[in-house]
Design a protein around this motif. Sequence first.
Motif, mmCIF file in Angstrom:
data_model
loop_
_atom_site.group_PDB
_atom_site.id
_atom_site.type_symbol
_atom_site.label_atom_id
_atom_site.label_comp_id
_atom_site.label_asym_id
_atom_site.label_seq_id
_atom_site.Cartn_x
_atom_site.Cartn_y
_atom_site.Cartn_z
ATOM 1 N N ASP A 1 38.565 37.011 42.621
ATOM 2 C CA ASP A 1 37.630 37.778 43.441
ATOM 3 C C ASP A 1 37.595 37.312 44.894
ATOM 4 O OD1 ASP A 1 36.661 39.636 41.567
ATOM 5 O OD2 ASP A 1 35.301 38.167 40.703
ATOM 6 N N PHE B 1 40.971 45.474 45.584
ATOM 7 C CA PHE B 1 40.729 44.196 46.247
ATOM 8 C C PHE B 1 41.000 44.304 47.741
ATOM 9 C CE2 PHE B 1 42.058 40.060 47.878
ATOM 10 C CZ PHE B 1 40.953 39.291 47.533
ATOM 11 N N PRO C 1 31.631 34.045 43.498
ATOM 12 C CA PRO C 1 31.630 35.173 42.564
ATOM 13 C C PRO C 1 30.834 34.940 41.281
ATOM 14 C CG PRO C 1 33.808 34.885 43.494
ATOM 15 C CD PRO C 1 32.985 33.715 43.947
ATOM 16 N N LYS D 1 33.566 43.866 43.575
ATOM 17 C CA LYS D 1 33.270 42.605 44.257
ATOM 18 C C LYS D 1 33.299 41.417 43.293
ATOM 19 C CE LYS D 1 29.894 40.765 47.563
ATOM 20 N NZ LYS D 1 28.609 41.032 48.247
ATOM 21 N N TYR E 1 36.551 40.731 38.535
ATOM 22 C CA TYR E 1 37.405 39.756 37.849
ATOM 23 C C TYR E 1 36.544 38.747 37.098
ATOM 24 C CZ TYR E 1 41.846 37.152 37.346
ATOM 25 O OH TYR E 1 42.989 36.551 36.869
#
Length: 411
Positions: free
Chosen positions: A72, A208, A221, A355, A358
Amino acid sequence: MNKIRILFASLSGSVIEWYDFYLYGTATGLVFSFLFFPSHDPAVGLLLSFATFGIGYAARPIGSIIFGHFGDKMGRKAALIFTLIGMGGSSFLIGLLPTYEQIGIWAPIILVLLRLIQGISLGGEWGGAVLLATEYAPKGLRGLYGSIPQLGVPIGLVLGSLSLTVISYFTSDTQFLAWGWRIPFLFSVVLIGLALWIRSGIEETPAFKQQKEAGAIAKIPFLETVKTNWKSVLHAIGLKIGDGFFNVFLMSFILSYSTVYLGYSNQVALTALTIGCATMIISIPVVGYLSDYIGRKLIYIIGLILLFILSIPYFSLVDEGASWLYIMQGVMLGIIWASIFATQGTLFSELFPAKVRYTGLSFGYQVAAAIVGFGPMIWTTMAESFGPSPWVFGGFMMGGIILSFILSLLL
């Protein structure tokens, strides 16, 4: 970016990761309990060896956090290169590892450490492979694209179990335990080189890139995931629990269950597993394609209902003979569970924003995997206490399926 190369990049790494991971699971009941965890009581050796199998599952949430962070923050591609190296490298070293008889207690200690590296790497691989496919998917084909990395599970397991099956046919029991089992682990290095070459030529996913260009990259993240998307994480965990226990049984513990408790030969057990996985290779992309038209939720619910209904019949019939074992593995693993799994990657990825996708996708899935990974330890104890009872084992599976079914209705 060439879509075919993207799908191959997603699939190739997934194949290797699952080849390595399930190769360990296959060897656990056949080899490791004898060579690395010797005991006067075979049940104790089996229990200890399955504890290391469970440790690999327990490490997967750690990998989801580590590689989810990289995925991320830095991009999907970077994370997926590191997961390949960690997974394949540890498997190669397992193939070189001396046994308990040769180096004593250090043998199981090193084996556990390598298994931890396997688990951490796989914890980051699955989510990244799914995102590589789904974030490149054309409109209306996300389900099909999301099912392609799922093919890595049956293909990887077929390669792993088939390699052990072939070697077991051409070696005596003594030769197999002495050196034959090592060959598939050492072969990992060839597969790693191929997958790294394929992945090195791909670009970052459009999703991404958009996040990076917009300056919308999460600082941490994992913290942002648990703060803003914790409900989705819990949803993913609960949805995976039900089919997850059956998954581990059908793709790993069945080898010990059928040989130790039902009296089948290693060849029969491995053949049954191979039949189930070969069936999955056909059913997964078909179901993935259908999910774009009839809906992933509907397929998921139908799959859970069928698993619930057939739980006790499955355990009753596999004891009736090799033919029934083959048929039930093909139906339960190759068709019913495969239908659930085909939709899982896409379904779970749609629970999270780009955002933190992942991290959220990986963490929710891998926490559930950590829980179900200790199933073999539970089942070994159950079998020692109750024998291969269809009501005990079937009832256990039905409990987890009920949880997932209730949550699937709330999607």
